[in-house]
Design an enzyme around this catalytic site. Structure first.
Site, PDB file in Angstrom:
ATOM      1  N   ASP A  27       0.848  -1.194   0.000  1.00 52.82           N
ATOM      2  CA  ASP A  27       0.000   0.000   0.000  1.00 52.82           C
ATOM      3  C   ASP A  27       0.883   1.243   0.000  1.00 52.82           C
ATOM      4  O   ASP A  27       1.495   1.580   1.013  1.00 52.82           O
ATOM      5  CB  ASP A  27      -0.911  -0.013   1.233  1.00 52.82           C
ATOM      6  N   ASP A 164     -10.127  -5.204  -0.591  1.00 51.06           N
ATOM      7  CA  ASP A 164      -9.036  -4.663   0.233  1.00 51.06           C
ATOM      8  C   ASP A 164      -9.611  -3.800   1.345  1.00 51.06           C
ATOM      9  O   ASP A 164     -10.201  -2.763   1.070  1.00 51.06           O
ATOM     10  CB  ASP A 164      -8.120  -3.837  -0.693  1.00 51.06           C
TER      11      ASP A 164
HETATM   12 ZN    ZN Z   1      -4.241  -1.954  -0.664  1.00 52.91          ZN
END
Ligand code: ZN
Length: 213
Positions: A27, A164
């Site tokens: 991320d 997610d």
């Molecule tokens: Zn992510």
């Protein structure tokens, strides 16, 4: 990887590999598209050299096009950009594919699935955010399940659909039933002392539910 132990990144990558993880999901945050910073291509490159696991860069950044080459060179196999960021998602998606990587498009919780329609030809995967992006450890937004069904209907059976945010034993089966086939989990793995039982449990729940789809 947002919930890993940043003081022991290489160790955690190795532990994930030994535990049977299939993908490292990085991320990347820029403090602009999301109100937080995480890590960038240099860190991913250093870790990608130490593992055989595939890496996905989930770019939560405003100008993905400008930084794309760095993530390709870092060894990312899969690069996901946000439909809400940047002026020309199509151009960026095409550049990702031209570099030999899988191209993913991510949708924030407030972005309707319909927004995908113009880009269907240019994506290998769609990532549905089931929390507001920017922080780990958040609760799953229940309406994400309807969004998954809509996205699966739009992309058809052959592309990957990822979910997610807030993915754990309580949410993963419903996500698999609603059309997801890639599951990004943070706290559900990293908050457990041993990664393998956590991954095995999540995989079993997802497979069982996927078969019933
Ligand atoms: Zn992510």
């Amino acid at each position: 990887m947002l919930k890993c132990d940043f003081g022991n990144l290489a160790r955690d990558v190795q532990r994930l590999e030994q535990a049977g993880a299939e993908l490292l999901h990085w991320d990347v945050m820029d403090g602009r598209f999301v109100p937080n910073l995480s890590y960038g291509a240099m860190v991913i490159a250093a870790l990608a050299q130490r593992t055989d696991l595939a890496s996905e860069a989930h770019l939560m950044i405003e100008d993905a096009d400008r930084y794309l080459d760095e993530y390709v060179q870092a060894g990312c196999d899969w690069i996901t950009i946000h439909i809400e960021a940047g002026k020309d998602p199509r151009g960026t998606l095409r550049r990702i594919r031209a570099a030999g990587c899988w191209a993913g498009l991510a949708l924030n919780p407030g972005t309707p699935a319909e927004r995908l329609r113009p880009y269907l030809e240019d994506v290998d995967s769609v990532l549905v955010m089931s929390v507001e992006p920017g922080f780990g450890g958040q609760r799953f937004i229940p309406s994400s399940l309807e969004k998954l069904q809509e996205v699966r209907g739009l992309v058809g059976p052959d592309k990957l659909v990822a979910i997610d945010g807030g993915i754990g034993p309580e949410t993963i089966a419903a996500c698999a039933a609603a059309g997801a086939d890639v599951f990004v989990a943070g706290s559900a793995i990293f908050d457990r002392p041993d990664f393998r039982p956590a991954l095995d449990e999540l995989s079993a729940l997802a497979r069982e539910s996927h078969r019933g789809r």
